[in-house]
Design an enzyme around this catalytic site. Structure first.
Site, PDB file in Angstrom:
ATOM      1  N   ASN A   1      -4.397   9.091   1.116  1.00  0.00           N
ATOM      2  CA  ASN A   1      -5.067   8.480   2.765  1.00  0.00           C
ATOM      3  C   ASN A   1      -5.389   9.590   3.829  1.00  0.00           C
ATOM      4  OD1 ASN A   1      -5.039   5.750   2.474  1.00  0.00           O
ATOM      5  ND2 ASN A   1      -3.324   5.659   3.203  1.00  0.00           N
ATOM      6  N   GLU A   2      -4.486  10.250   3.763  1.00  0.00           N
ATOM      7  CA  GLU A   2      -4.756  11.385   4.525  1.00  0.00           C
ATOM      8  C   GLU A   2      -3.894  12.662   5.145  1.00  0.00           C
ATOM      9  OE1 GLU A   2      -2.024   9.192   5.806  1.00  0.00           O
ATOM     10  OE2 GLU A   2      -3.874   8.583   6.717  1.00  0.00           O
TER      11      GLU A   2
ATOM     12  N   ASP B   1       0.291  -1.170   0.165  1.00  0.00           N
ATOM     13  CA  ASP B   1       0.235   0.473   0.141  1.00  0.00           C
ATOM     14  C   ASP B   1       0.792   1.147  -0.584  1.00  0.00           C
ATOM     15  OD1 ASP B   1      -2.153  -1.738  -0.282  1.00  0.00           O
ATOM     16  OD2 ASP B   1      -2.178  -1.219   2.180  1.00  0.00           O
ATOM     17  N   GLY B   2       1.510   1.422   0.804  1.00  0.00           N
ATOM     18  CA  GLY B   2       2.526   2.330   0.411  1.00  0.00           C
ATOM     19  C   GLY B   2       3.401   2.612  -0.788  1.00  0.00           C
TER      20      GLY B   2
ATOM     21  N   ASP C   1      -2.230  14.521  20.580  1.00  0.00           N
ATOM     22  CA  ASP C   1      -1.096  13.562  19.175  1.00  0.00           C
ATOM     23  C   ASP C   1      -1.320  14.181  18.474  1.00  0.00           C
ATOM     24  OD1 ASP C   1      -0.294  11.996  21.356  1.00  0.00           O
ATOM     25  OD2 ASP C   1      -0.515  10.138  20.587  1.00  0.00           O
TER      26      ASP C   1
END
Length: 306
Positions: A149-150, A67-68, A181
């Site tokens: 993704n984000e 996926d990366g 966080d």
């Protein structure tokens, strides 16, 4: 689909991905296709060279990895309108990739592509940029950053775990302040990645929507939000005296955020187009298998189903 010029990127440091990529390149070159081949990883980014050196249209990006590797390809190739065939070779979860079993007979795959016997799944992306001053200043002070993704706004330091204080606006209206966080602004595709681990919502990738999820907030009132795709999410770091706040795109560092700067995140004007080879593809089957839901482990008879 034409296969006159193709990019093949393989996961750096993975011998099986490299050998598969070289085999694919030989087969496509034998069919008269010009192939741009190279590794992709944290220290290897072949896409700027590929795009700059190309003198004709690139028909397809073949991505061999996990996926990366697919996320990196999407950030660089989707703005150019290049579709992606991502295959899981040496990856782990494989949410975005085709299983390697569907790619074993590669000569048959090339025939299918040339005959347009595949499906295309379009997934929305996000773009972000930094701005200074009030909202009257619409000139960004950074590059445009893309994510499939984000976008993540959180501090980073080598010697301690940091807490961030972030203020969020939606279309110029203050919504909340978050202490914790960090903050995730995700697509439906990214809802099954960092967002779901932060207890955010899972969204179907066929949707256009934005999920905002606080990471380990210090208030029980801080809850995830689902927003329509046309909004602009603005995030201001507060009390960042040590200048540690960073913007991350798909887990990769985009840029540092300085005091007085804000991050504007919105739906990008491009989409990531993934080719689907599986005739039995099901997003919900992927969820069951990848997230190990009970239905994937325990099987009961359903007497009401014919």
């Amino acid at each position: 689909m034409q296969l006159k010029q193709v990019i093949i990127a393989h996961k750096a440091g993975d011998s099986s991905a490299k050998s598969s990529a070289e085999r694919c390149a030989k087969e496509l070159e034998a069919r008269g296709c010009h192939v741009l081949l190279g590794p992709s990883g944290p220290k290897d980014n072949p896409y700027p060279v590929f795009l700059a050196s190309s003198t004709q249209k690139i028909d397809l990006g073949i991505i061999l990895g996990g996926d990366g590797t697919a996320l990196t390809a999407a950030r660089h190739l989707s703005p150019e309108g290049i579709p992606l065939l991502a295959v899981n070779v040496g990856g782990h979860l494989g949410f975005l990739t085709e299983p390697f079993d569907s790619f074993k007979e590669t000569e048959a795959v090339w025939d299918r592509l040339l005959e347009d016997r595949f499906a295309v799944q379009s997934r929305m992306m996000l773009e972000a940029a930094l701005f200074e001053g009030d909202r009257l200043n619409r000139e960004p002070v950074s590059d445009r950053y893309l994510a499939l993704n984000e976008m993540c706004i959180k501090p980073a330091a080598v010697d301690r775990m940091l807490t961030s204080i972030l203020e969020m606006e939606i279309d110029g209206e203050i919504v909340d302040q978050y202490q914790g966080d960090g903050l995730l602004v995700a697509t439906p595709t990214g809802s099954t990645c960092y967002t779901v681990s932060a207890n955010g919502p899972i969204m179907h990738p066929g949707m256009n929507a934005i999920a905002v999820t606080p990471i380990c907030p210090l208030s029980l009132a801080s809850r995830p939000l689902i927003l329509p795709p046309g909004v602009v999410v603005s995030i201001w770091p507060l009390e960042d005296r040590d200048l540690n706040t960073k913007l991350w795109m798909d887990g990769a560092l985009a840029t540092a955020i300085w005091p007085g700067q804000r991050v504007d995140v919105k739906m990008a004007d491009c989409q990531a187009n993934f080719l689907i080879l599986r005739e039995d593809y099901s997003y919900f089957k992927t969820l069951r298998e990848k997230l190990l839901w009970a239905g994937a482990r325990l099987h009961y008879d359903n007497n009401h189903r014919s």
